[in-house]
Design a protein around this motif. Structure first.
Motif, short mmCIF file in Angstrom:
data_model
loop_
_atom_site.label_atom_id
_atom_site.label_comp_id
_atom_site.label_asym_id
_atom_site.label_seq_id
_atom_site.Cartn_x
_atom_site.Cartn_y
_atom_site.Cartn_z
N UNK A 211 0.81 -1.23 0.00
CA UNK A 211 0.00 0.00 0.00
C UNK A 211 0.84 1.28 0.00
N UNK A 212 2.07 1.18 0.47
CA UNK A 212 2.96 2.33 0.50
C UNK A 212 4.33 1.92 -0.03
N UNK A 213 4.99 2.81 -0.77
CA UNK A 213 6.36 2.51 -1.21
C UNK A 213 7.33 2.64 -0.03
N UNK A 214 8.49 2.06 -0.12
CA UNK A 214 9.47 2.16 0.98
C UNK A 214 9.80 3.61 1.31
N UNK A 215 9.84 3.93 2.59
CA UNK A 215 10.22 5.26 3.03
C UNK A 215 9.11 6.29 3.01
N UNK A 216 7.90 5.91 2.64
CA UNK A 216 6.80 6.87 2.60
C UNK A 216 6.42 7.27 4.01
N UNK A 217 6.44 8.58 4.29
CA UNK A 217 6.16 9.09 5.63
C UNK A 217 4.85 9.89 5.58
#
Length: 341
Positions: A211-217
């Motif tokens: 659901x989220x790419x790596x590192x998405x904050x």
């Protein structure tokens, strides 16, 4: 098939065409081909979905025009009927006047002079003739006015009738187009679902991705929200992460791409159009180099996909069948334009 390979296929082809030389009618012979076929069919169905939604909007507008034309026709017909009734009221007077003139009725002052036996009789006859002449003249003027009004009303009624007929014809044409689009979409959906059924559970998981790419904050992205802003709409949309893609869905638990955008902005008090092509004409244009989180981004030459910019080259979108609402790189999709709502 390994998850890394499936993810690679998805990233490279999620909204792209079939590989060179691929036969879209051929049955897949490998797991990779099965995923590819699933992706290609999903892309086609998404295009048809947006097209059908556009035609539905067009039909709705045509039906409104048809209704307005029908109302105008009814009102014009009523006015024309009333005008004709007014003409009929004066018809007896006109008929009597015409008959009298035809029969040679003597109603002028010279006749009064020639036939009077005394000055008083002359005055009486002339006075009577004046009254009759004035009354007849007034009634003839009223008749003429009523006739002109009836002619104008009938002309307006004919124009309204033509307008109503034309509106009905246009609505029928659009309705037929919509039925064709829906039939095509229904067939495409059946193919997508069939292709989905050929995938293994592992392939389906790989296709769905993260659901989220790596590192998405997400927390840092949403700091300092301004009520009613695009960022607030993005925040609303992020609450739908993981919801399934469904053709024609507008939430709150399932979406197509433009349905998600519409729903997200509705949560912050903004009413935006339904389809991606319509949304591409809403708000103000934004250059790609000036994108801010919350801007709406569009893809493909036919503007058949849309998402909400999430910063750092990422977007929130309802991707396609089998892929839940997620944040993904924009680079996997041919960019078209952006708008700020």
């Amino acid at each position: 098939m390994g998850g890394a390979f499936a993810a690679g296929v998805l990233a490279a082809t999620l909204y792209g065409g079939s590989p060179a030389g691929a036969d879209p009618a051929a049955l897949p012979t490998t797991a990779g081909e099965a995923v590819q076929r699933m992706v290609d069919l999903s892309r086609q169905s998404e295009q048809l979905n947006q097209q059908a939604l556009d035609v539905q909007t067009d039909l709705d507008a045509k039906l409104v025009l048809q209704h307005e034309a029908d109302v105008e026709l009814a009102e014009s017909t009523e006015v024309a009927d009333h005008a004709r009734e007014e003409v009929r009221k004066f018809q007896p007077v006109v008929d009597r006047t015409v008959i009298a003139a035809y029969q040679g009725a003597r109603t002028n002052r010279l006749f009064a002079v020639l036939t009077s036996n005394s000055p008083q009789q002359l005055l009486d006859q002339m006075s009577t003739l004046d009254v009759l002449s004035t009354k007849t003249s007034d009634q003839m003027n009223l008749f003429k006015s009523a006739t002109n009004a009836a002619t104008a009303a009938e002309s307006a009624a004919r124009a309204a009738d033509n307008k109503a007929r034309a509106a009905a014809t246009r609505a029928d044409q659009v309705r037929a187009e919509l039925e064709s689009k829906r039939a095509g979409l229904s067939g495409a959906i059946a193919q997508v679902v069939s292709a989905w059924g050929t995938l293994s559970a592992k392939d389906k998981t790989a296709l769905a991705g993260s659901p989220f790419p790596p590192g998405f904050d997400r927390d840092s992205l949403l700091q300092g929200l301004v009520p009613g802003s695009g960022t607030s709409a993005l925040a609303a949309g992020l609450t739908r992460i993981g919801d399934p893609y469904v053709w024609g869905a507008t939430g709150p638990g399932q979406f197509d791409c433009s349905g998600l955008v519409q729903w997200a902005f509705k949560q912050v008090g903004k009413t935006v159009p339904r389809t991606s092509s319509q949304q591409a004409n809403y708000g103000t244009p934004v250059d790609k180099d000036d994108l801010q989180p919350g801007d709406v981004v569009f893809f493909y030459s036919d503007i058949s996909h849309v998402g909400i910019y999430a910063g750092n080259g990422l977007m929130l979108h309802a991707s396609t069948f089998g892929v839940p609402v997620a944040v993904a790189p924009m680079s996997s999709t041919p960019y078209h334009s952006a708008r700020r709502y």
